[in-house]
Design an enzyme around this catalytic site. Structure first.
Site, mmCIF file in Angstrom:
data_model
loop_
_atom_site.group_PDB
_atom_site.id
_atom_site.type_symbol
_atom_site.label_atom_id
_atom_site.label_comp_id
_atom_site.label_asym_id
_atom_site.label_seq_id
_atom_site.Cartn_x
_atom_site.Cartn_y
_atom_site.Cartn_z
ATOM 1 N N ARG A 137 100.606 19.167 61.664
ATOM 2 C CA ARG A 137 99.670 20.219 61.183
ATOM 3 C C ARG A 137 100.228 21.635 61.304
ATOM 4 N NH1 ARG A 137 95.869 16.736 63.611
ATOM 5 N NH2 ARG A 137 94.848 15.532 61.981
ATOM 6 N N LYS A 159 105.552 30.914 50.218
ATOM 7 C CA LYS A 159 105.254 29.821 49.286
ATOM 8 C C LYS A 159 106.208 28.676 49.591
ATOM 9 C CE LYS A 159 103.558 32.063 45.112
ATOM 10 N NZ LYS A 159 103.855 32.295 43.699
ATOM 11 N N GLU A 201 115.800 38.047 39.145
ATOM 12 C CA GLU A 201 114.649 38.440 39.977
ATOM 13 C C GLU A 201 114.768 39.901 40.435
ATOM 14 O OE1 GLU A 201 112.145 36.478 39.930
ATOM 15 O OE2 GLU A 201 113.079 34.569 39.406
ATOM 16 N N LYS A 242 108.905 42.877 47.519
ATOM 17 C CA LYS A 242 108.191 41.601 47.677
ATOM 18 C C LYS A 242 107.305 41.661 48.921
ATOM 19 C CE LYS A 242 107.955 36.873 46.956
ATOM 20 N NZ LYS A 242 108.622 35.645 46.595
ATOM 21 N N GLU A 252 98.182 35.162 46.163
ATOM 22 C CA GLU A 252 98.294 35.380 44.716
ATOM 23 C C GLU A 252 96.959 35.312 43.972
ATOM 24 O OE1 GLU A 252 101.986 33.801 43.116
ATOM 25 O OE2 GLU A 252 101.059 33.698 41.132
ATOM 26 N N ARG A 256 100.006 39.949 43.448
ATOM 27 C CA ARG A 256 101.202 39.090 43.558
ATOM 28 C C ARG A 256 101.532 38.455 42.207
ATOM 29 N NH1 ARG A 256 102.837 34.977 48.563
ATOM 30 N NH2 ARG A 256 104.846 34.395 47.678
ATOM 31 N N ASN A 260 105.223 37.561 38.455
ATOM 32 C CA ASN A 260 105.394 36.536 37.420
ATOM 33 C C ASN A 260 105.853 37.121 36.098
ATOM 34 O OD1 ASN A 260 104.550 33.605 37.693
ATOM 35 N ND2 ASN A 260 103.200 34.709 39.102
ATOM 36 N N HIS A 263 107.935 35.257 33.495
ATOM 37 C CA HIS A 263 107.926 33.842 33.875
ATOM 38 C C HIS A 263 107.039 32.968 32.981
ATOM 39 C CE1 HIS A 263 110.107 35.343 37.303
ATOM 40 N NE2 HIS A 263 110.225 34.139 37.826
ATOM 41 N N HIS A 267 109.320 30.206 32.079
ATOM 42 C CA HIS A 267 109.040 28.832 32.531
ATOM 43 C C HIS A 267 108.902 27.884 31.353
ATOM 44 C CE1 HIS A 267 107.424 29.901 36.790
ATOM 45 N NE2 HIS A 267 108.691 29.547 36.829
ATOM 46 N N HIS A 279 117.247 28.918 35.706
ATOM 47 C CA HIS A 279 116.033 29.716 35.869
ATOM 48 C C HIS A 279 116.301 31.184 35.508
ATOM 49 C CE1 HIS A 279 112.172 30.832 37.593
ATOM 50 N NE2 HIS A 279 112.783 31.751 38.335
HETATM 51 N N1 LIG Z 1 109.045 29.909 47.349
HETATM 52 C C1 LIG Z 1 109.175 30.811 46.411
HETATM 53 O O1 LIG Z 1 108.512 31.852 46.404
HETATM 54 C C2 LIG Z 1 110.204 30.600 45.333
HETATM 55 C C3 LIG Z 1 110.529 31.642 44.435
HETATM 56 C C4 LIG Z 1 111.530 31.433 43.492
HETATM 57 C C5 LIG Z 1 112.181 30.204 43.434
HETATM 58 N N2 LIG Z 1 111.824 29.211 44.307
HETATM 59 C C6 LIG Z 1 112.517 27.918 44.290
HETATM 60 O O2 LIG Z 1 113.875 28.121 44.648
HETATM 61 C C7 LIG Z 1 114.644 27.048 44.148
HETATM 62 C C8 LIG Z 1 115.950 27.586 43.591
HETATM 63 O O3 LIG Z 1 116.652 28.209 44.626
HETATM 64 P P1 LIG Z 1 118.186 28.596 44.516
HETATM 65 O O4 LIG Z 1 118.429 29.269 43.234
HETATM 66 O O5 LIG Z 1 118.543 29.295 45.770
HETATM 67 O O6 LIG Z 1 118.905 27.170 44.383
HETATM 68 P P2 LIG Z 1 119.512 26.125 45.443
HETATM 69 O O7 LIG Z 1 118.810 26.157 46.723
HETATM 70 O O8 LIG Z 1 119.575 24.826 44.718
HETATM 71 O O9 LIG Z 1 120.988 26.687 45.660
HETATM 72 C C9 LIG Z 1 121.860 26.725 44.565
HETATM 73 C C10 LIG Z 1 123.230 26.113 44.896
HETATM 74 O O10 LIG Z 1 123.961 27.045 45.666
HETATM 75 C C11 LIG Z 1 124.471 26.403 46.845
HETATM 76 N N3 LIG Z 1 124.559 27.455 47.849
HETATM 77 C C12 LIG Z 1 123.550 28.060 48.492
HETATM 78 N N4 LIG Z 1 124.011 29.065 49.225
HETATM 79 C C13 LIG Z 1 125.357 29.084 49.092
HETATM 80 C C14 LIG Z 1 126.373 29.919 49.588
HETATM 81 N N5 LIG Z 1 126.135 30.966 50.351
HETATM 82 N N6 LIG Z 1 127.655 29.629 49.250
HETATM 83 C C15 LIG Z 1 127.933 28.565 48.419
HETATM 84 N N7 LIG Z 1 126.994 27.772 47.875
HETATM 85 C C16 LIG Z 1 125.713 28.039 48.216
HETATM 86 C C17 LIG Z 1 123.495 25.305 47.119
HETATM 87 O O11 LIG Z 1 124.075 24.273 47.885
HETATM 88 C C18 LIG Z 1 123.172 24.834 45.704
HETATM 89 O O12 LIG Z 1 124.151 23.963 45.250
HETATM 90 C C19 LIG Z 1 113.794 26.340 43.104
HETATM 91 O O13 LIG Z 1 113.358 25.113 43.626
HETATM 92 C C20 LIG Z 1 112.608 27.268 42.924
HETATM 93 O O14 LIG Z 1 111.419 26.583 42.600
HETATM 94 C C21 LIG Z 1 110.870 29.398 45.248
#
Ligand SMILES: NC(=O)c1ccc[n+]([C@@H]2O[C@H](COP(=O)([O-])OP(=O)(O)OC[C@H]3O[C@@H](n4cnc5c(N)ncnc54)[C@H](O)[C@@H]3O)[C@@H](O)[C@H]2O)c1
Length: 391
Positions: A137, A159, A201, A242, A252, A256, A260, A263, A267, A279
């Site tokens: 929990r 999130k 972003e 942010k 949101e 917030r 978007n 997006h 999206h 993305h």
């Molecule tokens: N929670 C939120 O508010 C929020 C907002 C935007 C996106 N997201 C989510 O984030 C995700 C995408 O995140 P992302 O773009 O970071 O992708 P990711 O976590 O898949 O990382 C991208 C790639 O980079 C590699 N990597 C990470 N850091 C590295 C580094 N320093 N050196 C070398 N390689 C590295 C990872 O292993 C992976 O292969 C999606 O699932 C999306 O839905 C969440």
């Protein structure tokens, strides 16, 4: 003489009716990974240095930074040696993996006094945050983001979630990390193709809330727009945007939604491509289309519209937009269907978060919820505009 490191500290004060007052600290410092044990001990809600601290990371990041982080934590925490590695990539953000992660935590003896550390990009961050929220929990967790997107966006705001067969991020919670530790030096190993997701972003945040960041991006030489020299110094300011928005509206229901911007269209394109288009590329295309909608609706000032198009076009020149993206824009029926199923849209139609000026967003329709009603015809016209743009 030892060089002094610059450090930015951004506290996010949160106050929601069901969770009470909390603070999430965002700390940005080159090399902070080396001292994470001290930092966590300082901020933890528990002062028990014997508590279990489990790091969750992915197969790429673990190899690069896992042992460095462990060395840093083990200096402080006696039971800090556990690391759980997941396979790198979006596919790992699943309920099955969340469940497997919970099983592994249980086997390690993780209790309610334990803490998790999410070391990696948005995938690791979202999955670990989700598990931290549901495991027994809810337990404490810390974000240590290593992609540009995670450093300026996903690690901040609480999130969490996993993807399902019926869409991305369809199961999730709001669960704030106790702190976010950002070490910009980790970006030095990030593949260039990942940088674009963060850049999109950053540009979005600038158009939404900060004209100065926008001006700095405009001042960057063409070739420097995607360089870490240009981007790293912007990280604290973008995190601040942010942080301020999340502090005002954690779940949101109001401002917030402005984050978007770009997006709704973005999206829709990303989903139509079955997530084969990145993305970042989709959000850049989305911002071009949605800026145009804002201008057509007489919301976006003409001069700022032109300036935003100019910067977004420069970005487009830097990244290759594939034939696939062009083809997808031909399927307007499918894109409209996807835009209507966007989280901002309602039964009465598509909604978008749109700018009025660079640095200021429209409060939206009569509800003032920062979501502007957009007709299907206008949506399709914006896709046509985008197609012409890419021709
Ligand atoms: N929670 C939120 O508010 C929020 C907002 C935007 C996106 N997201 C989510 O984030 C995700 C995408 O995140 P992302 O773009 O970071 O992708 P990711 O976590 O898949 O990382 C991208 C790639 O980079 C590699 N990597 C990470 N850091 C590295 C580094 N320093 N050196 C070398 N390689 C590295 C990872 O292993 C992976 O292969 C999606 O699932 C999306 O839905 C969440």
């Amino acid at each position: 003489m030892e060089a002094t490191r610059t450090r930015a500290e951004i506290p996010i004060h949160l106050e929601s009716t069901n969770k009470g007052r909390r603070t999430c600290e965002v700390i940005i410092e080159d090399g902070i990974l080396d001292n994470l044990g001290d930092e966590i001990a300082e901020l933890s809600s528990s002062k028990d240095l014997g508590r279990r601290v489990v790091t969750v990371t992915d197969s790429h990041v673990g190899k690069l930074y896992g042992s460095k982080l462990l060395t840093g934590i083990s200096k402080e925490f006696s039971s800090a040696s556990s690391t759980i590695e997941i396979k790198a990539g979006e596919k790992s953000k699943s309920l099955v993996n969340a469940s497997a992660l919970c099983d592994k935590l249980a086997k390690l003896g993780t209790d309610r006094n334990s803490a998790l550390i999410a070391l990696g990009g948005g995938v690791v961050g979202d999955l670990t945050g989700f598990v931290a929220c549901i495991y027994k929990r809810g337990i404490e967790y810390f974000q240590v983001p290593t992609t540009l997107l995670a450093q300026v966006d996903s690690s901040i705001g609480g999130k969490t979630g996993v993807d399902t067969e019926w869409g991305k991020n369809q199961l999730g919670t709001f669960h704030q990390p106790r702190a976010v530790f950002i070490d910009p030096t980790t970006l030095d190993t990030l593949p260039k193709k990942e940088t674009i997701n963060g850049v999109a972003e950053i540009v979005k945040s600038a158009i939404v809330a900060d004209r100065r960041i926008f001006d700095r991006l405009c001042d960057a030489q063409e070739s420097d727009l995607l360089s870490l020299e240009t981007l790293k110094p912007l990280i604290p300011s973008v995190c601040r945007i942010k942080a301020q928005i999340v502090a005002k509206d954690e779940t949101e229901v109001g401002p917030r939604a402005t984050l978007n911007f770009g997006h709704t269209v973005g999206h829709a394109i990303e989903s139509a491509s079955s997530y084969s288009l990145s993305h970042g590329r989709c959000v850049i295309l989305g911002m071009i289309a949605e800026s145009w909608v804002a201008w057509q609706l007489d919301l976006f000032e003409e001069r700022d519209f032109s300036r935003s198009q100019e910067l977004l076009e420069r970005l487009l020149n830097e990244i290759a937009v594939s034939q696939k993206a062009r083809q997808l824009l031909g399927n307007k029926k499918e894109l409209t269907r996807l835009a209507m199923s966007d989280k901002k849209s309602t039964t009465s139609g598509i909604r978008m978060s749109l700018p009025e000026r660079i640095g200021r967003m429209s409060v939206g329709g009569p509800d003032g919820n920062y979501k502007v009603p957009v007709s299907n015809e206008m949506f399709v016209a914006s896709i046509n505009y985008l197609r012409e743009h890419l021709a």
